[in-house]
Design an enzyme around this catalytic site. Structure first.
Site, PDB file in Angstrom:
ATOM      1  N   GLY A 397       0.933  -1.107  -0.037  1.00 48.73           N
ATOM      2  CA  GLY A 397      -0.005   0.121   0.036  1.00 48.73           C
ATOM      3  C   GLY A 397       0.820   1.281   0.014  1.00 48.73           C
ATOM      4  O   GLY A 397       0.686   2.304  -0.718  1.00 48.73           O
ATOM      5  N   ASP A 619       1.705  -0.662  12.702  1.00 46.54           N
ATOM      6  CA  ASP A 619       1.801  -2.054  11.973  1.00 46.54           C
ATOM      7  C   ASP A 619       2.299  -3.106  13.291  1.00 46.54           C
ATOM      8  O   ASP A 619       2.372  -4.161  12.912  1.00 46.54           O
ATOM      9  CB  ASP A 619       2.974  -1.682  11.126  1.00 46.54           C
ATOM     10  N   LYS A 646      -5.641  -3.040   6.196  1.00 45.69           N
ATOM     11  CA  LYS A 646      -4.130  -3.546   6.032  1.00 45.69           C
ATOM     12  C   LYS A 646      -3.975  -4.416   4.876  1.00 45.69           C
ATOM     13  O   LYS A 646      -5.094  -4.632   4.470  1.00 45.69           O
ATOM     14  CB  LYS A 646      -3.423  -3.505   7.399  1.00 45.69           C
ATOM     15  N   ARG A 650      -6.906  -7.031   9.790  1.00 44.61           N
ATOM     16  CA  ARG A 650      -6.033  -7.689  10.841  1.00 44.61           C
ATOM     17  C   ARG A 650      -6.812  -7.730  12.400  1.00 44.61           C
ATOM     18  O   ARG A 650      -6.431  -8.592  13.066  1.00 44.61           O
ATOM     19  CB  ARG A 650      -4.775  -6.534  11.303  1.00 44.61           C
TER      20      ARG A 650
HETATM   21  C1  S3P Z   1       3.406   3.380   6.201  1.00 45.19           C
HETATM   22  C2  S3P Z   1       2.068   4.123   6.759  1.00 45.19           C
HETATM   23  C3  S3P Z   1       1.486   3.205   7.547  1.00 45.19           C
HETATM   24  C4  S3P Z   1       2.006   1.891   7.881  1.00 45.19           C
HETATM   25  C5  S3P Z   1       2.621   1.196   6.460  1.00 45.19           C
HETATM   26  C6  S3P Z   1       3.719   1.954   6.237  1.00 45.19           C
HETATM   27  C7  S3P Z   1       4.114   4.437   5.382  1.00 45.19           C
HETATM   28  O1  S3P Z   1       0.051   3.293   6.742  1.00 45.19           O
HETATM   29  O2  S3P Z   1       0.755   1.168   8.091  1.00 45.19           O
HETATM   30  O3  S3P Z   1       3.153  -0.170   6.879  1.00 45.19           O
HETATM   31  O4  S3P Z   1       5.422   4.017   5.324  1.00 45.19           O
HETATM   32  O5  S3P Z   1       4.002   5.425   5.142  1.00 45.19           O
HETATM   33  P1  S3P Z   1      -1.059   4.149   6.922  1.00 45.19           P
HETATM   34  O6  S3P Z   1      -0.395   5.531   6.508  1.00 45.19           O
HETATM   35  O7  S3P Z   1      -2.065   3.819   5.914  1.00 45.19           O
HETATM   36  O8  S3P Z   1      -1.575   4.190   8.199  1.00 45.19           O
END
Ligand code: S3P
Length: 738
Positions: A397, A619, A646, A650
């Site tokens: 993501g 996370d 996620k 989760r």
């Molecule tokens: C991340 C932000 C988080 C995290 C992901 C990594 C990042 O997601 O859960 O594993 O590197 O910016 P969200 O921004 O959707 O909370």
């Protein structure tokens, strides 16, 4: 437009490779000036009649006319030729080669002097055929094939970009490696197989009645011996040029043959079958995952599981792999910076590697990763090239959302795709505000990927994020780098700030107001390349923190862990539960706080998780739920609906797994209640989510019987050496692949 358009290109050596380069260049550039040198006058004449080259002559006459010189000769001939042509090369010309051995050519170039070294950008197209000569040349030899550039420290990013672009214009995928690594890899994957093919044909040809033997030989022999039809002069050159690396791999091979010989003479069926089935598995895997030149690696073996015997003590000293968030960002920012960015501690997990592949596809030369080291030849903010195919973001993501911001502002269109999990994750959280900035982005009707982006100019906006998401914040800041005016993002609660810190490290000025939770930047500035030392990922360290926290007798040291305060929720929450965690050797590394963490077992108690800790531990909840299951009393979490979107849902996935282990849970729309108790054992579905898989691997330390976790291949997205490190730390884990 290609960087080589309008330039004269000289090809020295118009054989099969040189001829194919010329034909490919002519196909994409009917007006391109292409010159050639070769001893074979007939080949030159034919190429002129074919209208493939414009002119030919001696190198003394041709070199001064050329902007780019490509030497397509056998390796030893190239090394001999370089000093001869050096005096005739224009000051601003760039020289490259195609040899499948690099180190000895680079040594020859070094002897000529600094000036020549700065112009010489070595390269090697991994394409060819057992045919030789201009007559065997074809115009699509390099399409969708890999070309490895092994730039020298003396090369300017501009010179590297010219050679990258040259191969890209021929349809190749351009990779980067150090010359030493290149020669090792090629010795094993190309030079050794050629040697074996020559050797087997030689052995058979010398047998009595060889005619008879060949008459009965069929497809197997033809397949295996194909490489023995390759050019004999070229291949003797290659072995001599790459003698050291070839000898090393040949020694291993000879040892292997002798063991096989012994097994055959001892009728050791089990040994043979074992070796053959391992080899078959490795070869099938290679064909399925890597030998697909035209597409990216999207196949994976979803059939693997973890098997963990119960119990154990966690002790010792380990350093987990590099931070995933910082690794992604190092590629993204390094690619669009001016200059060369060097990265240490890069996470060689699938997610970050997909980001590397995406930027390679957009024309950025990236060397490595080699043992966590990476060199990125920045192309500048306006230097990215239109991708020729959809960019595959795998499971990530972060990659998809951050790239969407960057790509929305480019002068070209792009498509971002992902695996099954990513294809069901919400993208409107970024598509909405990007559209407010003027972007054109299409998603599927339910707001999920693929993302179809029509690049266009953007304008800055002020955006109040409805959720504390670093991905949304970073996406908008990256878009803001290109937007007209000011882009301001405000967060409802602090969330990870690597993008802000790293932008500052790349000399991009931005304003942060921690009291208001805002960050603003003005579009249009340039980024300056920098060196990055990626700390160990606290999200990976978290599995070992919890492992030691739940296991009586444990005492573990985790080295060089990133302890950015926007990421340390797991430490805060474990401490609140009673864990004994000590930070030592605290320091700042490249703008990021880093420390060594020592954790010793102490009984845990359940807690109510404070809302402000949620984004700081977003996370780490899967493994924190395991800590809660092992704690005395209840742990209650509310306000964490983000966990449902996620890599898997989760909350649901963890509740199901915990119930399977005999732990009572109550699930809420935005959280969970976990009642600490005794853990049984059994089989748990990870739902293809790396963090669920690793969390349950940790749970086995306190389980009464063995735990099997299915569908764990995605652990490689964030923590490729998890099994090795977990075993080293004391978890009785093995990986089972079906
Ligand atoms: C991340 C932000 C988080 C995290 C992901 C990594 C990042 O997601 O859960 O594993 O590197 O910016 P969200 O921004 O959707 O909370």
């Amino acid at each position: 437009m290609s960087n080589s358009a309008g330039k004269s290109i000289l090809i020295i050596g118009l054989g099969m490779i040189g001829g194919s380069i010329a034909r490919g260049l002519r196909k994409v550039g009917p007006d391109q000036m292409i010159l050639a040198c070769d001893q074979d006058q007939e080949a030159l004449g034919q190429a002129i009649r074919d209208k493939i080259i414009n002119d030919s002559g001696s190198f003394e006459i041709m070199c001064p006319l050329a902007d780019i010189i490509i030497i397509a000769l056998p390796p030893l001939s190239i090394a001999r030729l370089l000093p001869k042509i050096a005096p005739y090369i224009k000051d601003d010309a760039i020289v490259t080669d195609v040899a499948s051995v690099k180190s000895h050519i680079i040594s020859a170039a070094a002897e000529i002097g600094e000036d020549f070294l700065s112009k010489f950008v070595p390269a090697h197209p991994i394409a060819g055929s057992e045919q030789s000569g201009y007559r065997a040349s074809i115009d699509n030899l390099f399409e969708s094939r890999n070309v490895i550039i092994t730039p020298l420290a003396t090369n300017s990013p501009e010179a590297v970009a010219v050679i990258n672009d040259l191969w890209r214009s021929l349809g190749a995928n351009v990779l980067g490696m150090s010359s030493a690594r290149h020669d090792e890899v090629l010795a094993a994957t190309s030079h050794l197989p050629h040697l074996l093919a020559y050797a087997i044909v030689d052995v058979l040809a010398k047998q009595e009645q060889s005619e008879d033997i060949f008459r009965y030989a069929a497809g197997g022999f033809a397949d295996f011996s194909r490489l023995a039809s390759s050019d004999a002069k070229m291949w003797s050159d290659i072995f001599i040029a790459n003698a050291d690396a070839t000898e090393r791999v040949l020694d291993d091979y000879i040892k292997n043959l002798l063991t096989l010989k012994k097994a055959i003479s001892e009728h050791d069926h089990v040994y043979l079958e074992n070796i053959f089935s391992q080899a078959k598995h490795a070869r099938d895997n290679f064909i399925n995952t890597h030998y697909k030149p035209s597409s990216q690696v999207e196949m994976r073996n979803t059939q693997s599981s973890f098997h963990i015997e119960p119990g154990g003590i966690i002790e010792g000293k380990i350093r987990v792999a590099g931070d995933k968030s910082i690794s992604h960002r190092s590629i993204i920012l390094g690619a669009i910076a001016n200059g060369v960015t060097r990265v240490k501690g890069f996470l060689e997990g699938e997610d970050a590697l997909n980001t590397v592949a995406a930027f390679r596809e957009m024309g950025v030369t990236i060397i490595g990763p080699e043992s966590g080291e990476m060199t990125i030849y920045g192309v500048g903010k306006q230097g990215l090239k239109a991708p020729r195919k959809p960019l595959y973001m795998g499971n990530s993501g972060t990659a998809m959302r951050l790239l969407a911001g960057l790509l929305a502002a480019q002068p070209f269109d792009s498509v971002l795709t992902g695996d099954e999990s990513l294809s069901s994750r919400p993208m409107n959280r970024i598509a909405g505000p990007l559209r407010e900035m003027g972007a054109q982005i299409d998603t599927d009707s339910d707001g999920t990927p693929p993302l179809r982006i029509t690049g266009r100019p953007l304008r800055g906006i002020k955006y109040d994020m409805p959720m504390a998401s670093a991905q949304v914040k970073s996406c908008l800041l990256l878009a803001g780098l290109y937007a007209e005016g000011v882009t301001t993002v405000s967060e409802p609660a602090p969330c990870r700030d690597h993008t802000e810190r790293m932008l500052a490290g790349f000399a991009y000025s931005l304003e942060r107001d921690p009291a208001r939770g805002t960050c603003s930047l003005v579009g249009g500035q340039a980024l300056q390349a920098t060196d990055i030392d990626v700390p160990a990922d606290i999200s990976s360290a978290a599995f070992f923190l919890v492992a030691a926290a739940i296991c009586p007798g444990s005492n573990l040291l985790l080295e060089h862990v990133g302890v950015n305060p926007t990421r340390t929720g797991v430490i805060n929450l474990l401490r609140a539960m009673g864990a004994d965690i000590v930070l030592s050797n605290e320091r700042l590394v490249g703008g990021e706080p880093v420390a060594d963490l020592t954790i010793q077992y102490r009984p845990l108690k359940g807690i109510e998780i404070p809302a402000d800790q949620i984004p700081l531990a977003i996370d780490e909840f899967p493994v924190l739920f395991i800590a809660a299951a092992c704690a005395e009393g209840e742990t209650v979490l509310h306000g964490a609906e983000e966990l449902r979107v996620k890599e898997s849902d989760r909350i649901d996935a963890m509740a199901k797994g915990l119930e399977q282990l005999g732990i009572a849970t109550e699930v809420f729309a935005d959280g969970i209640r976990i009642v600490g108790g005794k853990l049984g054992g059994g089989t748990i579905d990870s739902h293809g989510d790396h963090r669920i898989a690793m969390a349950f691997a940790v749970s086995a330390l306190r389980a009464e019987s063995a735990v099997t976790i299915t569908n764990v291949a995605n652990v490689a997205t964030s923590f490729p050496d998890f099994v090795e490190l977990a075993s080293r730390a004391g978890i009785k884990i093995s990986m089972v692949s079906e």
